[in-house]
Scaffold this motif. Structure first.
Motif: not given
Length: 184
Positions: A128-150
């Motif tokens: 369940e945790l792996k599935d949640f994390l996969r979905r979570y990152f799939t819903e994000k854009t590359a701009d949201e996944l920057t070091p300042r947003n960590e």
């Protein structure tokens, strides 16, 4: 004429006396001013001496650097030591964009030290945790996944897992061992 000479001399003598009196007044004013300046300097020297002696007594005659270490240790907030669940492995997915970027993430969860119940529940809900994390990152854009947003991402992941996946235990922290976003 003698009376006139006496009057003239008397006037000169009176003028000399007045001149000497005003010089005496200026001399007294300067002496008073010097007295107040000396008192001020003496007070400053006394205050500095008291501060130095008090500081030496408070530091038990230790060097100033050691005294600073004691103060910094006293006021440092101690952080809780956590156990870390590291067995999820790497998760790879794509971002939610027209030209999706590839995301590879390795997430670890921190929980209370020696909390076997949390460790067991995380292990039981591994899929369940792996599935949640996969979905979570799939819903994000590359701009949201920057070091300042960590930090924001970590808090969102922690809160979602605690609220929606884990039932009897809670994770305290989320860390990324790896977060690679590759745009093509």
């Amino acid at each position: 004429m003698a009376a006139e000479d006496e009057d003239l001399m008397g006037d000169d003598a009176g003028a000399d006396a007045a001149a000497n009196g005003s010089k005496g007044g200026k001399g007294l004013a300067i002496a008073g001013l010097l007295k107040w300046i000396a008192l001020g300097i003496g007070a400053v020297i006394l205050i500095v001496t008291v501060v130095v002696v008090t500081t030496l007594i408070m530091n038990n005659n230790k060097s100033g650097n050691q005294g600073q270490q004691i103060l910094s240790e006293e006021y440092t907030v101690s952080r809780e030591v956590l156990d870390w669940y590291t067995s999820l492995g790497a998760i790879q997915t794509k971002t939610d964009e027209a030209n999706p970027a590839t995301v590879t993430v390795e997430v670890v969860f921190g929980y209370k030290k020696d909390d076997k119940a949390t460790s067991t529940e995380i292990t039981q809900r591994n899929v369940e945790l792996k599935d949640f994390l996969r979905r979570y990152f799939t819903e994000k854009t590359a701009d949201e996944l920057t070091p300042r947003n960590e930090d924001k991402l970590k808090i969102e992941i922690r809160n979602s897992i605690n609220d929606n996946i884990l039932s009897s235990s809670k994770i305290k922290d989320v860390r990324f061992l790896k977060l690679d976003v590759i745009k093509f």
